[in-house]
Write a protein that holds these residues in place. Structure first.
Motif, mmCIF file in Angstrom:
data_model
loop_
_atom_site.group_PDB
_atom_site.id
_atom_site.type_symbol
_atom_site.label_atom_id
_atom_site.label_comp_id
_atom_site.label_asym_id
_atom_site.label_seq_id
_atom_site.Cartn_x
_atom_site.Cartn_y
_atom_site.Cartn_z
ATOM 1 N N ASP A 60 0.837 -1.204 0.000
ATOM 2 C CA ASP A 60 0.000 0.000 0.000
ATOM 3 C C ASP A 60 0.874 1.257 0.000
ATOM 4 O OD1 ASP A 60 -2.338 -1.426 -0.008
ATOM 5 O OD2 ASP A 60 -2.627 -1.361 2.163
ATOM 6 N N GLY A 61 0.536 2.184 -0.872
ATOM 7 C CA GLY A 61 1.251 3.453 -0.923
ATOM 8 C C GLY A 61 2.474 3.443 -1.810
ATOM 9 N N GLU A 62 2.863 2.282 -2.351
ATOM 10 C CA GLU A 62 4.037 2.201 -3.226
ATOM 11 C C GLU A 62 3.600 1.870 -4.648
ATOM 12 O OE1 GLU A 62 7.052 -0.413 -1.844
ATOM 13 O OE2 GLU A 62 7.225 0.555 0.141
ATOM 14 N N GLU A 63 4.357 2.380 -5.636
ATOM 15 C CA GLU A 63 4.036 2.115 -7.031
ATOM 16 C C GLU A 63 4.355 0.667 -7.383
ATOM 17 O OE1 GLU A 63 6.090 4.800 -9.543
ATOM 18 O OE2 GLU A 63 4.931 6.567 -8.920
ATOM 19 N N HIS A 64 3.547 0.094 -8.256
ATOM 20 C CA HIS A 64 3.835 -1.244 -8.769
ATOM 21 C C HIS A 64 5.027 -1.180 -9.715
ATOM 22 C CE1 HIS A 64 -0.665 -2.221 -7.998
ATOM 23 N NE2 HIS A 64 0.083 -2.545 -6.949
ATOM 24 N N GLN A 65 5.907 -2.169 -9.614
ATOM 25 C CA GLN A 65 7.091 -2.196 -10.466
ATOM 26 C C GLN A 65 6.789 -2.780 -11.841
ATOM 27 O OE1 GLN A 65 10.471 -3.923 -8.395
ATOM 28 N NE2 GLN A 65 9.801 -3.074 -6.437
ATOM 29 N N VAL A 66 5.970 -3.822 -11.881
ATOM 30 C CA VAL A 66 5.565 -4.434 -13.147
ATOM 31 C C VAL A 66 4.048 -4.566 -13.117
ATOM 32 C CG1 VAL A 66 5.730 -6.447 -14.652
ATOM 33 C CG2 VAL A 66 7.744 -5.711 -13.353
ATOM 34 N N PHE A 67 3.365 -3.924 -14.040
ATOM 35 C CA PHE A 67 1.900 -3.974 -14.027
ATOM 36 C C PHE A 67 1.365 -3.843 -15.447
ATOM 37 C CE2 PHE A 67 3.020 0.493 -13.690
ATOM 38 C CZ PHE A 67 2.153 1.114 -14.581
ATOM 39 N N HIS A 68 0.072 -4.133 -15.588
ATOM 40 C CA HIS A 68 -0.594 -3.989 -16.884
ATOM 41 C C HIS A 68 -2.045 -3.618 -16.643
ATOM 42 C CE1 HIS A 68 -1.120 -4.487 -21.171
ATOM 43 N NE2 HIS A 68 -2.163 -5.282 -20.971
ATOM 44 N N VAL A 69 -2.590 -2.802 -17.557
ATOM 45 C CA VAL A 69 -3.992 -2.392 -17.482
ATOM 46 C C VAL A 69 -4.746 -3.051 -18.636
ATOM 47 C CG1 VAL A 69 -5.613 -0.472 -17.576
ATOM 48 C CG2 VAL A 69 -3.420 -0.216 -16.363
ATOM 49 N N TYR A 70 -5.707 -3.883 -18.316
ATOM 50 C CA TYR A 70 -6.528 -4.532 -19.334
ATOM 51 C C TYR A 70 -7.716 -3.624 -19.660
ATOM 52 C CZ TYR A 70 -3.793 -8.737 -18.504
ATOM 53 O OH TYR A 70 -2.766 -9.646 -18.416
ATOM 54 N N THR A 71 -7.994 -3.438 -20.946
ATOM 55 C CA THR A 71 -9.035 -2.491 -21.368
ATOM 56 C C THR A 71 -10.298 -3.169 -21.877
ATOM 57 O OG1 THR A 71 -8.007 -2.359 -23.558
ATOM 58 C CG2 THR A 71 -7.334 -0.721 -21.917
ATOM 59 N N ASP A 72 -10.265 -4.494 -22.016
ATOM 60 C CA ASP A 72 -11.456 -5.225 -22.451
ATOM 61 C C ASP A 72 -11.992 -6.046 -21.288
ATOM 62 O OD1 ASP A 72 -11.324 -4.266 -25.057
ATOM 63 O OD2 ASP A 72 -9.980 -5.884 -25.694
ATOM 64 N N ALA A 73 -13.293 -5.913 -21.048
ATOM 65 C CA ALA A 73 -13.921 -6.639 -19.945
ATOM 66 C C ALA A 73 -14.583 -7.916 -20.448
ATOM 67 C CB ALA A 73 -14.943 -5.755 -19.255
ATOM 68 N N ASP A 74 -14.905 -8.785 -19.496
ATOM 69 C CA ASP A 74 -15.615 -10.035 -19.767
ATOM 70 C C ASP A 74 -14.852 -10.926 -20.741
ATOM 71 O OD1 ASP A 74 -17.768 -9.134 -18.124
ATOM 72 O OD2 ASP A 74 -18.530 -7.959 -19.812
ATOM 73 N N VAL A 75 -13.525 -10.969 -20.563
ATOM 74 C CA VAL A 75 -12.664 -11.861 -21.344
ATOM 75 C C VAL A 75 -11.719 -12.568 -20.375
ATOM 76 C CG1 VAL A 75 -12.754 -10.484 -23.456
ATOM 77 C CG2 VAL A 75 -10.979 -10.019 -21.739
ATOM 78 N N THR A 76 -11.199 -13.697 -20.847
ATOM 79 C CA THR A 76 -10.183 -14.413 -20.074
ATOM 80 C C THR A 76 -8.873 -14.371 -20.849
ATOM 81 O OG1 THR A 76 -11.799 -15.878 -19.024
ATOM 82 C CG2 THR A 76 -9.498 -16.608 -19.040
#
Length: 265
Positions: free
Chosen positions: A202-218
Protein backbone atom coordinates in the motif's frame (compact mmCIF):
# COMPACT_ATOMS: atom_id res chain seq x y z
CA UNK A 1 61.93 -42.27 -27.16
CA UNK A 2 59.81 -39.90 -29.23
CA UNK A 3 59.12 -40.59 -32.87
CA UNK A 4 60.21 -38.29 -35.65
CA UNK A 5 57.44 -35.74 -35.42
CA UNK A 6 58.15 -31.97 -35.44
CA UNK A 7 58.47 -31.32 -31.72
CA UNK A 8 61.19 -29.55 -29.79
CA UNK A 9 62.12 -29.46 -26.14
CA UNK A 10 61.02 -26.08 -24.83
CA UNK A 11 63.68 -24.50 -22.67
CA UNK A 12 62.68 -20.86 -22.77
CA UNK A 13 63.83 -20.00 -26.28
CA UNK A 14 61.35 -19.04 -28.99
CA UNK A 15 59.62 -21.64 -31.13
CA UNK A 16 57.17 -20.96 -33.94
CA UNK A 17 54.20 -22.13 -31.85
CA UNK A 18 55.50 -22.04 -28.28
CA UNK A 19 57.29 -18.74 -27.84
CA UNK A 20 58.77 -17.86 -24.47
CA UNK A 21 56.54 -14.83 -24.05
CA UNK A 22 53.43 -16.89 -24.56
CA UNK A 23 54.32 -19.97 -22.54
CA UNK A 24 55.61 -18.10 -19.50
CA UNK A 25 57.27 -20.65 -17.30
CA UNK A 26 56.31 -23.90 -19.03
CA UNK A 27 59.99 -24.85 -18.98
CA UNK A 28 61.00 -28.40 -19.81
CA UNK A 29 57.82 -29.27 -21.70
CA UNK A 30 57.70 -30.58 -25.24
CA UNK A 31 56.31 -28.19 -27.87
CA UNK A 32 53.89 -29.53 -30.49
CA UNK A 33 53.52 -26.96 -33.24
CA UNK A 34 49.99 -28.06 -34.15
CA UNK A 35 47.18 -30.48 -33.44
CA UNK A 36 48.31 -32.91 -36.12
CA UNK A 37 51.73 -33.23 -34.46
CA UNK A 38 50.06 -34.15 -31.18
CA UNK A 39 47.81 -36.62 -32.99
CA UNK A 40 50.85 -38.23 -34.62
CA UNK A 41 52.53 -38.64 -31.25
CA UNK A 42 49.37 -40.02 -29.62
CA UNK A 43 49.21 -42.63 -32.40
CA UNK A 44 52.85 -43.66 -31.99
CA UNK A 45 54.06 -46.72 -30.09
CA UNK A 46 54.96 -44.59 -27.07
CA UNK A 47 51.98 -42.25 -27.25
CA UNK A 48 49.46 -45.07 -27.54
CA UNK A 49 50.28 -46.06 -23.96
CA UNK A 50 48.79 -42.80 -22.66
CA UNK A 51 45.51 -40.98 -22.27
CA UNK A 52 45.67 -37.26 -23.04
CA UNK A 53 43.78 -34.13 -22.07
CA UNK A 54 44.52 -30.46 -22.67
CA UNK A 55 43.93 -27.30 -20.65
CA UNK A 56 43.93 -23.78 -22.05
CA UNK A 57 46.74 -21.44 -21.07
CA UNK A 58 45.41 -18.08 -19.87
CA UNK A 59 47.13 -14.71 -19.65
CA UNK A 60 46.17 -14.08 -16.02
CA UNK A 61 45.28 -17.42 -14.48
CA UNK A 62 47.89 -19.69 -15.96
CA UNK A 63 46.77 -23.19 -16.80
CA UNK A 64 42.95 -23.52 -16.85
CA UNK A 65 40.43 -25.59 -18.76
CA UNK A 66 39.17 -22.51 -20.59
CA UNK A 67 39.33 -18.76 -20.11
CA UNK A 68 38.39 -15.36 -21.49
CA UNK A 69 41.97 -14.28 -22.14
CA UNK A 70 43.79 -17.22 -23.76
CA UNK A 71 47.42 -17.06 -24.79
CA UNK A 72 47.74 -16.77 -28.54
CA UNK A 73 50.17 -18.71 -30.71
CA UNK A 74 50.93 -19.08 -34.38
CA UNK A 75 51.23 -22.26 -36.39
CA UNK A 76 51.77 -22.19 -40.15
CA UNK A 77 50.76 -18.51 -40.15
CA UNK A 78 47.41 -19.28 -38.52
CA UNK A 79 46.62 -17.77 -35.12
CA UNK A 80 45.70 -20.35 -32.50
CA UNK A 81 45.50 -20.84 -28.76
CA UNK A 82 48.08 -22.43 -26.47
CA UNK A 83 47.18 -25.48 -24.39
CA UNK A 84 49.07 -27.53 -21.86
CA UNK A 85 48.98 -31.22 -22.76
CA UNK A 86 48.59 -33.70 -19.90
CA UNK A 87 49.14 -37.43 -20.19
CA UNK A 88 48.53 -40.45 -17.98
CA UNK A 89 49.38 -44.10 -18.55
CA UNK A 90 46.30 -46.03 -19.60
CA UNK A 91 47.46 -48.84 -17.32
CA UNK A 92 47.22 -46.55 -14.26
CA UNK A 93 43.87 -44.73 -14.67
CA UNK A 94 43.89 -43.46 -11.08
CA UNK A 95 47.31 -41.83 -11.33
CA UNK A 96 47.76 -38.06 -11.46
CA UNK A 97 47.89 -36.33 -14.83
CA UNK A 98 51.44 -35.32 -15.87
CA UNK A 99 52.08 -31.99 -17.59
CA UNK A 100 53.91 -33.19 -20.66
CA UNK A 101 53.77 -30.70 -23.51
CA UNK A 102 52.43 -27.45 -24.94
CA UNK A 103 50.44 -27.42 -28.17
CA UNK A 104 49.13 -24.68 -30.44
CA UNK A 105 45.58 -25.54 -31.53
CA UNK A 106 43.66 -23.59 -34.12
CA UNK A 107 39.87 -23.15 -34.26
CA UNK A 108 38.13 -26.47 -34.84
CA UNK A 109 40.92 -28.64 -33.47
CA UNK A 110 39.88 -28.46 -29.80
CA UNK A 111 37.10 -31.08 -29.99
CA UNK A 112 39.62 -33.67 -31.15
CA UNK A 113 41.40 -33.31 -27.83
CA UNK A 114 38.35 -33.16 -25.58
CA UNK A 115 38.59 -29.53 -24.51
CA UNK A 116 35.72 -28.36 -22.31
CA UNK A 117 34.78 -24.97 -23.75
CA UNK A 118 31.90 -22.68 -22.79
CA UNK A 119 30.26 -23.49 -26.12
CA UNK A 120 30.31 -27.20 -25.30
CA UNK A 121 28.93 -26.55 -21.81
CA UNK A 122 26.20 -24.34 -23.27
CA UNK A 123 25.07 -27.17 -25.53
CA UNK A 124 24.67 -29.34 -22.44
CA UNK A 125 22.99 -26.50 -20.53
CA UNK A 126 20.31 -26.28 -23.23
CA UNK A 127 19.38 -29.94 -22.72
CA UNK A 128 18.79 -29.55 -18.97
CA UNK A 129 15.57 -28.50 -17.28
CA UNK A 130 15.80 -25.08 -15.63
CA UNK A 131 13.04 -23.54 -13.51
CA UNK A 132 10.23 -21.67 -15.19
CA UNK A 133 9.51 -18.26 -13.72
CA UNK A 134 6.67 -18.63 -11.23
CA UNK A 135 4.06 -16.02 -12.15
CA UNK A 136 2.18 -14.18 -9.37
CA UNK A 137 -0.72 -11.84 -10.09
CA UNK A 138 -2.55 -9.40 -7.84
CA UNK A 139 -5.49 -9.27 -7.28
CA UNK A 140 -5.27 -12.97 -6.48
CA UNK A 141 -7.86 -15.58 -7.35
CA UNK A 142 -7.56 -15.53 -11.13
CA UNK A 143 -9.60 -12.33 -11.61
CA UNK A 144 -8.77 -8.68 -12.14
CA UNK A 145 -10.72 -5.54 -13.00
CA UNK A 146 -10.92 -3.84 -16.35
CA UNK A 147 -9.03 -0.50 -16.53
CA UNK A 148 -7.28 -1.42 -13.30
CA UNK A 149 -3.55 -1.62 -12.57
CA UNK A 150 -2.94 -5.36 -12.29
CA UNK A 151 0.28 -6.18 -10.43
CA UNK A 152 2.67 -8.88 -11.69
CA UNK A 153 5.78 -10.37 -10.09
CA UNK A 154 7.84 -13.54 -9.94
CA UNK A 155 9.77 -15.13 -7.09
CA UNK A 156 12.16 -16.87 -9.50
CA UNK A 157 15.22 -14.73 -8.81
CA UNK A 158 17.89 -17.02 -7.35
CA UNK A 159 20.58 -19.04 -9.19
CA UNK A 160 20.06 -22.72 -9.88
CA UNK A 161 22.94 -25.19 -10.14
CA UNK A 162 23.16 -28.60 -11.77
CA UNK A 163 26.10 -31.00 -11.97
CA UNK A 164 26.87 -33.07 -15.04
CA UNK A 165 29.72 -35.19 -16.32
CA UNK A 166 31.29 -33.94 -19.51
CA UNK A 167 34.20 -35.70 -21.20
CA UNK A 168 34.70 -37.72 -18.05
CA UNK A 169 34.92 -34.68 -15.76
CA UNK A 170 32.49 -33.20 -13.24
CA UNK A 171 31.08 -29.87 -14.39
CA UNK A 172 28.84 -27.58 -12.35
CA UNK A 173 26.53 -25.33 -14.36
CA UNK A 174 24.93 -22.36 -12.64
CA UNK A 175 22.05 -20.41 -14.21
CA UNK A 176 21.12 -16.99 -12.81
CA UNK A 177 17.97 -15.10 -13.87
CA UNK A 178 18.95 -11.82 -15.53
CA UNK A 179 15.81 -10.68 -17.33
CA UNK A 180 12.10 -11.37 -17.67
CA UNK A 181 9.74 -11.01 -20.62
CA UNK A 182 6.15 -10.37 -19.56
CA UNK A 183 3.38 -11.43 -21.94
CA UNK A 184 0.01 -9.91 -21.03
CA UNK A 185 -2.09 -12.23 -23.16
CA UNK A 186 -4.29 -9.49 -24.66
CA UNK A 187 -2.31 -8.89 -27.85
CA UNK A 188 -0.34 -5.92 -26.52
CA UNK A 189 3.46 -5.79 -26.80
CA UNK A 190 5.51 -7.89 -24.44
CA UNK A 191 7.58 -6.10 -21.81
CA UNK A 192 11.20 -7.12 -21.22
CA UNK A 193 13.01 -5.98 -18.08
CA UNK A 194 15.53 -7.13 -15.51
CA UNK A 195 12.92 -6.32 -12.84
CA UNK A 196 11.14 -9.37 -11.34
CA UNK A 197 8.42 -7.13 -9.95
CA UNK A 198 7.33 -7.14 -6.32
CA UNK A 199 4.36 -7.91 -4.14
CA UNK A 200 1.82 -5.10 -3.70
CA UNK A 201 2.57 -2.69 -0.86
CA UNK A 202 0.00 0.00 0.00
CA UNK A 203 1.25 3.45 -0.92
CA UNK A 204 4.04 2.20 -3.23
CA UNK A 205 4.04 2.12 -7.03
CA UNK A 206 3.83 -1.24 -8.77
CA UNK A 207 7.09 -2.20 -10.47
CA UNK A 208 5.56 -4.43 -13.15
CA UNK A 209 1.90 -3.97 -14.03
CA UNK A 210 -0.59 -3.99 -16.88
CA UNK A 211 -3.99 -2.39 -17.48
CA UNK A 212 -6.53 -4.53 -19.33
CA UNK A 213 -9.04 -2.49 -21.37
CA UNK A 214 -11.46 -5.22 -22.45
CA UNK A 215 -13.92 -6.64 -19.94
CA UNK A 216 -15.62 -10.03 -19.77
CA UNK A 217 -12.66 -11.86 -21.34
CA UNK A 218 -10.18 -14.41 -20.07
CA UNK A 219 -6.59 -13.59 -20.92
CA UNK A 220 -3.59 -15.90 -20.50
CA UNK A 221 -0.54 -13.92 -19.30
CA UNK A 222 2.87 -15.51 -18.81
CA UNK A 223 6.46 -14.60 -18.05
CA UNK A 224 9.65 -15.95 -19.64
CA UNK A 225 12.90 -15.97 -17.69
CA UNK A 226 16.31 -15.52 -19.30
CA UNK A 227 19.29 -17.11 -17.59
CA UNK A 228 22.96 -16.20 -17.80
CA UNK A 229 25.21 -19.14 -17.05
CA UNK A 230 28.62 -19.94 -15.73
CA UNK A 231 30.38 -23.25 -15.19
CA UNK A 232 33.08 -24.83 -13.09
CA UNK A 233 35.17 -27.84 -14.09
CA UNK A 234 36.05 -29.76 -10.92
CA UNK A 235 38.35 -27.55 -8.79
CA UNK A 236 38.97 -24.92 -11.46
CA UNK A 237 37.58 -21.35 -11.22
CA UNK A 238 34.10 -20.40 -12.40
CA UNK A 239 34.00 -19.39 -16.07
CA UNK A 240 31.25 -17.46 -17.91
CA UNK A 241 28.97 -18.85 -20.59
CA UNK A 242 28.70 -16.15 -23.22
CA UNK A 243 25.17 -16.88 -24.40
CA UNK A 244 21.89 -16.68 -22.53
CA UNK A 245 19.13 -19.26 -22.26
CA UNK A 246 15.43 -18.36 -22.12
CA UNK A 247 12.85 -20.62 -20.48
CA UNK A 248 9.31 -20.01 -21.71
CA UNK A 249 6.68 -19.56 -19.02
CA UNK A 250 3.36 -21.37 -18.86
CA UNK A 251 0.33 -19.08 -19.44
CA UNK A 252 -2.21 -18.85 -16.64
CA UNK A 253 -5.89 -17.88 -17.03
CA UNK A 254 -6.87 -14.42 -15.84
CA UNK A 255 -10.49 -13.29 -16.03
CA UNK A 256 -11.01 -9.56 -16.62
CA UNK A 257 -14.29 -8.39 -15.11
CA UNK A 258 -16.25 -5.17 -14.57
CA UNK A 259 -16.72 -3.91 -11.04
CA UNK A 260 -20.32 -3.91 -9.95
CA UNK A 261 -21.76 -1.48 -7.42
CA UNK A 262 -24.25 -2.89 -4.91
CA UNK A 263 -26.36 -0.48 -2.86
CA UNK A 264 -26.78 -1.58 0.72
CA UNK A 265 -29.59 -0.03 2.72
Amino acid sequence: MLLAVPIVAFTGGPASACGADAVLGQVGLVCFEGGQDLTNYASSAEGSMYSFRVSQLCQDDGDQQTCDNPRACNTENVVGTLFTVYRRLIATPNADWEAFAVVCLIAGEEPRFEVITWQRVFEVMKTLEWPEAELAIQPVGGKTLVNFETNFFTTTTEPSTQTVRLLGREVQIEATPVSYTWHWGDGSDAYETDNPGAEHVDGEEHQVFHVYTDADVTERPSVDVTYRGRYKVEDEPWRPIHETLTVTGTPVPLEVVTARVHLVG
